[in-house]
Every structure is written in structure tokens, then in C-alpha cells.
Design a protein around this motif. Sequence first.
Motif, mmCIF file in Angstrom:
data_model
loop_
_atom_site.group_PDB
_atom_site.id
_atom_site.type_symbol
_atom_site.label_atom_id
_atom_site.label_comp_id
_atom_site.label_asym_id
_atom_site.label_seq_id
_atom_site.Cartn_x
_atom_site.Cartn_y
_atom_site.Cartn_z
ATOM 1 N N GLY A 168 -18.693 17.753 -118.075
ATOM 2 C CA GLY A 168 -17.320 17.269 -117.932
ATOM 3 C C GLY A 168 -16.309 18.400 -118.015
ATOM 4 N N LEU A 169 -16.551 19.360 -118.924
ATOM 5 C CA LEU A 169 -15.620 20.487 -119.076
ATOM 6 C C LEU A 169 -15.610 21.370 -117.833
ATOM 7 N N LEU A 170 -16.797 21.563 -117.227
ATOM 8 C CA LEU A 170 -16.859 22.371 -116.003
ATOM 9 C C LEU A 170 -16.111 21.676 -114.870
ATOM 10 N N LEU A 171 -16.308 20.360 -114.740
ATOM 11 C CA LEU A 171 -15.598 19.617 -113.687
ATOM 12 C C LEU A 171 -14.087 19.688 -113.905
ATOM 13 N N ALA A 172 -13.666 19.533 -115.160
ATOM 14 C CA ALA A 172 -12.231 19.594 -115.457
ATOM 15 C C ALA A 172 -11.672 20.976 -115.150
ATOM 16 N N THR A 173 -12.467 22.027 -115.424
ATOM 17 C CA THR A 173 -12.033 23.392 -115.131
ATOM 18 C C THR A 173 -11.789 23.568 -113.636
ATOM 19 N N GLY A 174 -12.751 23.106 -112.811
ATOM 20 C CA GLY A 174 -12.570 23.189 -111.364
ATOM 21 C C GLY A 174 -11.330 22.443 -110.908
ATOM 22 N N TRP A 175 -11.129 21.258 -111.474
ATOM 23 C CA TRP A 175 -9.983 20.423 -111.135
ATOM 24 C C TRP A 175 -8.670 21.145 -111.459
ATOM 25 N N ILE A 176 -8.592 21.702 -112.683
ATOM 26 C CA ILE A 176 -7.356 22.360 -113.122
ATOM 27 C C ILE A 176 -7.057 23.591 -112.273
ATOM 28 N N LEU A 177 -8.112 24.343 -111.927
ATOM 29 C CA LEU A 177 -7.888 25.552 -111.125
ATOM 30 C C LEU A 177 -7.435 25.210 -109.718
ATOM 31 N N LEU A 178 -7.824 24.024 -109.213
ATOM 32 C CA LEU A 178 -7.449 23.655 -107.852
ATOM 33 C C LEU A 178 -6.084 22.978 -107.785
ATOM 34 N N GLN A 179 -5.553 22.541 -108.927
ATOM 35 C CA GLN A 179 -4.273 21.820 -108.904
ATOM 36 C C GLN A 179 -3.122 22.592 -108.258
ATOM 37 N N PRO A 180 -2.907 23.887 -108.625
ATOM 38 C CA PRO A 180 -1.790 24.594 -107.984
ATOM 39 C C PRO A 180 -1.990 24.809 -106.480
ATOM 40 N N VAL A 227 -11.737 27.233 -120.379
ATOM 41 C CA VAL A 227 -10.633 27.577 -119.474
ATOM 42 C C VAL A 227 -9.472 26.571 -119.532
ATOM 43 N N PRO A 228 -9.751 25.240 -119.535
ATOM 44 C CA PRO A 228 -8.616 24.315 -119.575
ATOM 45 C C PRO A 228 -7.707 24.561 -120.770
ATOM 46 N N ASP A 229 -8.316 24.863 -121.936
ATOM 47 C CA ASP A 229 -7.489 25.080 -123.116
ATOM 48 C C ASP A 229 -6.754 26.417 -123.062
ATOM 49 N N MET A 230 -7.413 27.435 -122.484
ATOM 50 C CA MET A 230 -6.725 28.725 -122.323
ATOM 51 C C MET A 230 -5.519 28.559 -121.407
ATOM 52 N N GLN A 231 -5.699 27.805 -120.319
ATOM 53 C CA GLN A 231 -4.613 27.572 -119.361
ATOM 54 C C GLN A 231 -3.468 26.843 -120.039
ATOM 55 N N ARG A 232 -3.818 25.816 -120.846
ATOM 56 C CA ARG A 232 -2.798 25.043 -121.554
ATOM 57 C C ARG A 232 -1.967 25.961 -122.460
ATOM 58 N N PHE A 233 -2.644 26.866 -123.162
ATOM 59 C CA PHE A 233 -1.966 27.741 -124.114
ATOM 60 C C PHE A 233 -1.137 28.822 -123.402
ATOM 61 N N VAL A 234 -1.792 29.548 -122.487
ATOM 62 C CA VAL A 234 -1.173 30.733 -121.885
ATOM 63 C C VAL A 234 -0.111 30.361 -120.837
ATOM 64 N N VAL A 235 -0.371 29.307 -120.059
ATOM 65 C CA VAL A 235 0.548 28.929 -118.977
ATOM 66 C C VAL A 235 1.543 27.877 -119.444
ATOM 67 N N TRP A 277 3.374 32.595 -120.523
ATOM 68 C CA TRP A 277 3.105 34.024 -120.331
ATOM 69 C C TRP A 277 2.647 34.319 -118.898
ATOM 70 N N LEU A 278 1.921 33.382 -118.298
ATOM 71 C CA LEU A 278 1.444 33.572 -116.929
ATOM 72 C C LEU A 278 1.807 32.339 -116.110
ATOM 73 N N SER A 279 1.940 32.533 -114.783
ATOM 74 C CA SER A 279 2.126 31.379 -113.902
ATOM 75 C C SER A 279 0.747 30.808 -113.567
ATOM 76 N N ASP A 280 0.749 29.599 -113.008
ATOM 77 C CA ASP A 280 -0.496 28.977 -112.569
ATOM 78 C C ASP A 280 -1.287 29.906 -111.659
ATOM 79 N N ALA A 281 -0.588 30.535 -110.695
ATOM 80 C CA ALA A 281 -1.261 31.392 -109.715
ATOM 81 C C ALA A 281 -1.835 32.626 -110.383
#
Lengths: 188, 195
Positions: free
Chosen positions: A135-147, A41-49, A54-58
Motif C-alpha cells: 500500500g505504501l509503494l502504491l501511495a508513493t507512486g500516486w503522490i509522485l504522479l499527482q503534480p 516518501v509520502p511522509d518526507m513529501q508531506r514534511f519537506v513540501v 522547502w521544496l516544490s512538488d517538482a
Amino acid sequence: MMGWSAIVWGPLGIGLSEWTQLFLHFTTLSLLAVGGAIATVPDMQRFVVEDKGWLSDAQFSNCIALGQAAPGPNVLFVAVIGFSVGGLAGVVATLSGTLLPSTTLALAASRWGNRNQLSRGLRAFTSGLAPLTIGLLLATGWILLQPVGWHWQPALLVAGTLLLMMRTRLSPLWAIAAGALAGAMGWV
Amino acid sequence: MPDFAAPSAHASTARPARVADLFWAFNRLALQGFGGVLPVAQRELVERLHWLTREQFLELLSLSQVLPGPNIINLGLILGDRFLGWRGGVAAVAGLMLAPTALVLALAVAATRFSGVPQVSGALRGMGIVAAGLILSTALKLAPGLQHNIVGRPAAAALVALTVLAIGGLRWPLAAVVLGLGAVAVAWAWRRSAT
């Protein structure tokens, strides 16, 4: 209202070049998905957002939420990302990109793998990558909560979810429903 | 690798006769799985259908977990392939994916159509926060397993921290982290497993 063209090609009206980029990016992530697709997910978010816009954070967070709310494999969120970016064509790009390399490898490994020969290598592989998966799961949770931002109401909702999952055997669906209710009431 | 064709002391008692059986079995278990299909898969494949013994299921599960990609997809594919060849594998994966994908896309269309309604966008926002919490809880549930990891506890903790920093903080590409840090971690585990 969504017209048919938006359903087939997406609200952005992506062309073949964007479609190919989407497909190729998800293809490269497929074999890196150690510990499941959610770890990418973190890498998908980096690419797509962040890279493509193409997409907003929300919107991106909504894709993950819808994927978790529906029954079926967790990898479904990949289909929702594809749909939000490029309609049904986008679904084909992200789902086939995500699944083709990993399923081909799984089939090959299952047919030709010899458990005894590979056991030390397999053990080193799984043991070495296990901390990265966490670590990747924790980072995913972190990135999703940032916005969402650091406020006490969302923090309470996250804490409640953790408590439900760690301390009870209730279905995660109850947590999702509680989140939907809290959101609809404007509490978070 | 368990050979499902050969009878053994732990042989399962039944097997799918046709490719369609695989499709419907996996379709049924996928539609029951909210927030993860694996627990349902165990119940259906081992306890209801008796296609696998518990031991065979565990072996299949660990193989599916080692391989990259979604675990349940790998599991369905390998099981279907062993029973009825690649067509069986494809049928199992199609069973897992088709109906849930149609459902989730219908949800996505509805969410887009009503995204102007504040209650709907609020509900999605709340669900997103919970989804993040669910992912964090998976990490916390898996974390105790690191205590017995062959890399050792300090190295495991350092690897977790470095991954969070590189991916969450520095936003490095996944490929760089998995191929770089992951290679170091696997090499370290390989060295330590020799002793």
C-alpha cells in the motif's frame, strides 16, 4: 551557478534549527521504513513540501528521479532530498537520520536474535506488514504522479515502464533513459 | 542464524580477510546496481566471491527484509559484522554508500546548474514519471505474494486499500498508519498463525 555556501548549506541557507528539524524528522521515519526507505516518501513529501515549503512538488520529484537514475542503493534519493534542502549539511542530516536508527537495530537484532524463539513473532510481523508495504509503494507512486496531472502522454510513459518491468528482464536504466529522452524532447 | 565461522555441509568456501576487502566488494557491487543492488549482491557475494552459499544469502536477505531500513544496507552491515565485527559492518555500509552518494550529488549539482535549460528540466520531469512507474511496478511484482499471506486474502486486500487511502488520499502521517493499522495487522497475523 551554485556557490560554495549553497553547496555546504543549501540554496535556502538553512540554519541549525532547520537542520535539527530535518535530522529529527528523518530519524523518526527510519524505524517506520518497513519495506525500504521508498515507503517513507509520502511522509518526507508531506514534511519537506507541504509542511515546511522547502521544496516544490517538482523539485521533490526530481530528487526521487535522480536517486533512481544513479547506481547504488535506492536509499540514495534521501541524500538528494537532503542536498536540495540543506546542501552537504542536509545530506548529513537526512542520511544519518535515515540510517542510524535502522542500522543500530539491525546490528542488535543480528547479534542477539534467536531465530527459533522469534519465528512465530517474526512471521506475524512480516505477514502483517507486507500488505502495508505494498500500500505504501502504491501511495508513493500516486503522490509522485499527482503534480504531473492526468494526461495521456505521462500515462503512456507509466504504462510503458510497468510493461518493461513486469514483462522483460531489461534493466530499469532503459526506462529511466526513455523517460529522460521523452522529457527532453518535450513529449511528456 | 547461520554461523559463518563453523564449517558445515553448506559452508561457503571463502571469506574476506580484511576490513578493506569488505569495503571494496560492496563498493563494486553498489556501482553496478542501477535500480536496485540486491540482484547484483546475490551474483557477487554468492557466485563470484563465494562468501555465502545461496541458502545463507536467502536467510540473510529475509532477516534484512524483516528489519526496518534499506534491505541492502542491513544485509551489508550484518554480513560485515559477522565476518569481521562492527568495523566490517561499517566498511560494508561505507562501500555501499560513499561512491554512489558522491555520484548522485554530482548529478544533482549538474541538474541544478542546468535547470534553466528546458531540455534538462524536461528530462528530469520524464525521469520522475518513470521513477513513479518503477515504484508502482515494485508494488505490482510483490502483490502476488499476498495470496499466501497468513492474514488471508480479503484482509490483505483491505489493508492495502486502507494504507493507500490513509497515506495517498488523506495524507495521514506514516507513524499513525504503521503503528495503528500495522499493529492491528500484526496482531491479526499473530492470532491466525496459532491455528
